[in-house]
Motif scaffolding. Sequence first.
Motif, PDB file in Angstrom:
ATOM      1  N   LEU A  67       0.783  -1.122   0.042  1.00 42.09           N
ATOM      2  CA  LEU A  67       0.004  -0.013  -0.097  1.00 42.09           C
ATOM      3  C   LEU A  67       0.733   1.387  -0.087  1.00 42.09           C
ATOM      4  N   ASP A  68       0.355   2.240  -0.711  1.00 42.99           N
ATOM      5  CA  ASP A  68       1.119   3.515  -0.534  1.00 42.99           C
ATOM      6  C   ASP A  68       0.430   4.387   0.620  1.00 42.99           C
ATOM      7  N   VAL A  69       1.343   4.407   1.715  1.00 43.54           N
ATOM      8  CA  VAL A  69       1.049   5.056   3.064  1.00 43.54           C
ATOM      9  C   VAL A  69       0.314   6.403   2.623  1.00 43.54           C
ATOM     10  N   VAL A  70       0.764   7.219   1.751  1.00 44.03           N
ATOM     11  CA  VAL A  70       0.359   8.494   1.554  1.00 44.03           C
ATOM     12  C   VAL A  70      -0.878   8.645   0.899  1.00 44.03           C
ATOM     13  N   ALA A  71      -0.975   8.093  -0.096  1.00 43.41           N
ATOM     14  CA  ALA A  71      -2.365   8.037  -0.944  1.00 43.41           C
ATOM     15  C   ALA A  71      -3.536   7.172  -0.260  1.00 43.41           C
ATOM     16  N   ASP A  72      -3.214   6.213   0.416  1.00 44.37           N
ATOM     17  CA  ASP A  72      -4.223   5.247   1.000  1.00 44.37           C
ATOM     18  C   ASP A  72      -4.464   5.624   2.445  1.00 44.37           C
ATOM     19  N   LEU A  73      -3.838   6.322   3.112  1.00 41.40           N
ATOM     20  CA  LEU A  73      -3.918   6.707   4.579  1.00 41.40           C
ATOM     21  C   LEU A  73      -3.789   8.201   5.098  1.00 41.40           C
ATOM     22  N   ALA A  74      -2.294   8.596   4.766  1.00 40.63           N
ATOM     23  CA  ALA A  74      -2.036   9.667   5.384  1.00 40.63           C
ATOM     24  C   ALA A  74      -2.591  10.968   4.608  1.00 40.63           C
ATOM     25  N   TYR A  75      -2.990  10.748   3.248  1.00 41.27           N
ATOM     26  CA  TYR A  75      -3.725  11.688   2.567  1.00 41.27           C
ATOM     27  C   TYR A  75      -5.380  11.673   3.055  1.00 41.27           C
ATOM     28  N   PRO A  76      -5.887  10.519   2.499  1.00 43.96           N
ATOM     29  CA  PRO A  76      -7.577  10.687   2.677  1.00 43.96           C
ATOM     30  C   PRO A  76      -8.094  11.126   4.136  1.00 43.96           C
ATOM     31  N   LEU A  77      -7.261  10.622   5.409  1.00 46.85           N
ATOM     32  CA  LEU A  77      -7.716  10.797   6.451  1.00 46.85           C
ATOM     33  C   LEU A  77      -7.878  12.008   6.901  1.00 46.85           C
ATOM     34  N   PRO A  78      -6.669  12.967   6.824  1.00 49.25           N
ATOM     35  CA  PRO A  78      -6.901  14.218   7.350  1.00 49.25           C
ATOM     36  C   PRO A  78      -7.958  15.122   6.434  1.00 49.25           C
ATOM     37  N   THR A  81     -10.736  14.082   4.834  1.00 46.35           N
ATOM     38  CA  THR A  81     -11.947  13.632   5.084  1.00 46.35           C
ATOM     39  C   THR A  81     -12.390  14.434   6.327  1.00 46.35           C
ATOM     40  N   VAL A  82     -11.327  14.428   7.346  1.00 42.67           N
ATOM     41  CA  VAL A  82     -11.764  14.970   8.674  1.00 42.67           C
ATOM     42  C   VAL A  82     -12.082  16.411   8.587  1.00 42.67           C
ATOM     43  N   ILE A  83     -11.240  17.115   7.923  1.00 44.20           N
ATOM     44  CA  ILE A  83     -11.251  18.521   7.720  1.00 44.20           C
ATOM     45  C   ILE A  83     -12.528  18.896   7.016  1.00 44.20           C
ATOM     46  N   CYS A  84     -12.701  18.083   5.910  1.00 44.56           N
ATOM     47  CA  CYS A  84     -13.970  18.435   5.089  1.00 44.56           C
ATOM     48  C   CYS A  84     -15.207  18.158   5.829  1.00 44.56           C
ATOM     49  N   GLU A  85     -15.181  17.211   6.690  1.00 47.17           N
ATOM     50  CA  GLU A  85     -16.408  16.973   7.565  1.00 47.17           C
ATOM     51  C   GLU A  85     -16.717  18.043   8.377  1.00 47.17           C
ATOM     52  N   LEU A  86     -15.643  18.541   8.994  1.00 45.24           N
ATOM     53  CA  LEU A  86     -15.833  19.585   9.913  1.00 45.24           C
ATOM     54  C   LEU A  86     -16.475  20.709   9.514  1.00 45.24           C
ATOM     55  N   LEU A  87     -15.694  21.237   8.401  1.00 48.17           N
ATOM     56  CA  LEU A  87     -15.923  22.222   7.808  1.00 48.17           C
ATOM     57  C   LEU A  87     -17.265  22.368   6.610  1.00 48.17           C
ATOM     58  N   GLY A  88     -17.931  21.243   6.493  1.00 46.09           N
ATOM     59  CA  GLY A  88     -19.106  21.129   5.735  1.00 46.09           C
ATOM     60  C   GLY A  88     -19.092  20.884   4.215  1.00 46.09           C
ATOM     61  N   VAL A  89     -17.828  20.509   4.011  1.00 41.37           N
ATOM     62  CA  VAL A  89     -17.562  20.448   2.321  1.00 41.37           C
ATOM     63  C   VAL A  89     -18.119  18.885   1.959  1.00 41.37           C
ATOM     64  N   PRO A  90     -18.922  19.145   0.821  1.00 42.05           N
ATOM     65  CA  PRO A  90     -19.564  17.717   0.608  1.00 42.05           C
ATOM     66  C   PRO A  90     -18.542  16.818   0.163  1.00 42.05           C
ATOM     67  N   ARG A  91     -18.857  15.547   0.311  1.00 44.54           N
ATOM     68  CA  ARG A  91     -17.915  14.592   0.103  1.00 44.54           C
ATOM     69  C   ARG A  91     -17.486  14.159  -1.174  1.00 44.54           C
ATOM     70  N   GLU A  92     -18.391  14.737  -2.382  1.00 49.30           N
ATOM     71  CA  GLU A  92     -17.939  14.696  -3.650  1.00 49.30           C
ATOM     72  C   GLU A  92     -17.067  15.740  -4.030  1.00 49.30           C
ATOM     73  N   ASP A  93     -16.895  16.679  -3.341  1.00 45.67           N
ATOM     74  CA  ASP A  93     -15.915  17.943  -3.529  1.00 45.67           C
ATOM     75  C   ASP A  93     -14.612  17.695  -2.896  1.00 45.67           C
ATOM     76  N   GLU A  94     -14.286  16.539  -2.140  1.00 46.94           N
ATOM     77  CA  GLU A  94     -13.166  16.443  -1.503  1.00 46.94           C
ATOM     78  C   GLU A  94     -11.957  16.296  -2.426  1.00 46.94           C
ATOM     79  N   ALA A  95     -11.847  15.465  -3.576  1.00 45.02           N
ATOM     80  CA  ALA A  95     -11.157  15.347  -4.535  1.00 45.02           C
ATOM     81  C   ALA A  95     -10.668  16.812  -5.283  1.00 45.02           C
ATOM     82  N   LEU A  96     -11.624  17.617  -5.453  1.00 48.37           N
ATOM     83  CA  LEU A  96     -11.406  18.793  -6.000  1.00 48.37           C
ATOM     84  C   LEU A  96     -10.611  19.566  -5.008  1.00 48.37           C
TER      85      LEU A  96
END
Length: 416
Positions: A137-148, A150-165
């Motif tokens: 696994l790629d620790v950056v792409a598979d864990l270190a990047y998506p984890l924070p 997702t957390v900050i987007c959830e906190l701020l109300g960014v829609p899940r579909e906008d996370e990649a953008l």
Amino acid sequence: MTSTTTTPTASTAHQHTATVLFAQGLRYEHRADPYPYYEQLLRQPVVRMDDGTWLAGGHREISLLLRDPRISADRLPPPQQRPIRKSLLVEDPPRHDQLRHLVTQQFVPRIMGMRDHIEALVTGLLDAHTSDRPGQLDVVADLAYPLPVTVICELLGVPREDEALFGSLARRLTRGLDPIDTQTEDEIRELQQTRNELQQYLEGLIARHDTAPGDDLLAGLMHSHGPEGPIDPIDLRVTLGLLLIAGHETTVNLIANGTLALLRHPDALARLRTDPDLATPLVEEVLRYDPPVQMSGRSTLADIDLAGTTIPKGSRIRLLLAAGNRDPRRFADPDRFVADRTDNAHLGFGGGIHYCIGATLARAEAQIALTALARRLESPRLVADPPPYRENAILRGPESLPVSFTRLIADDGGAG
């Protein structure tokens, strides 16, 4: 004004040496290990460089400057290049204090009690790779990047579909934090375009919250009031952009750098596997030993006497946090990774009134992620050492971190 203790010739030689060493430490070919250059810079804890900028690398000197009211956080380009409004990261009192109060009263209550949710997110990300056979696994792409993210987007109300953008915008913008003389004209133009894209996105996000308010952090900021009244629309957008970017980019590097340290120090990895309480001092040691933020900037509002010289009023100062973290005058055996180091007064989150607002959240994410990796990866091994690094010099971390394993153990509910 106190005069320097060195002769003009010696002083000129020192500043030229510091200029060369600093430039060498910033070069991409040294991104994997800039620390030998920082070690040499520590011989002069405060020194003027050839372009007139001052460099502070000593732990004591950086600590004093971070807390000195004669220091301004404003180190932005000349006025014609500045944004309409500055973020609290580069604001001074009283404006900094007003903005920070508004953000803190909304941010801190929302991150308390998040550990269970963070553990669930880490479990889900690693479950996607669970296998009884050897894998990678790629620790950056598979864990270190998506984890924070997702957390900050959830906190701020960014829609899940906008996370990649949003993630794409944030990664492009971090290049703008590096010294301007390390950026090409094409990169500078692209940064301005990206800033415009982010502004448009944030304005749209705020507009959607106007019509459909929720209970997330953005909604809280929109309706919060301080002594000066509610936050104005431009401050809201600038603050939101800061939280979105700062809220995850540094944590990506913290988790990746921590994984790298663990795999290079198998004794620490083995201890963490059986003792999740080790995660607390271990993350602090990662913040000291290989910090995600290598340096910061300030400017002087008055003459400042420090380390036998005088930094004149109006000077720009680079605070080389990563060098201060390995200052032998402050830390015993500073180039050695000590997972349970005590008295670890590192500079990983800065200091003074600009101490990182998200430090508690970043610590929790890193502690949980590193503990889960130690517990669930059987016989992990770096595929490449050193791994490829990102272009960024200030927010320094691996671009990718492939790790092979003989088995990725299914979760047993024992995350730390």
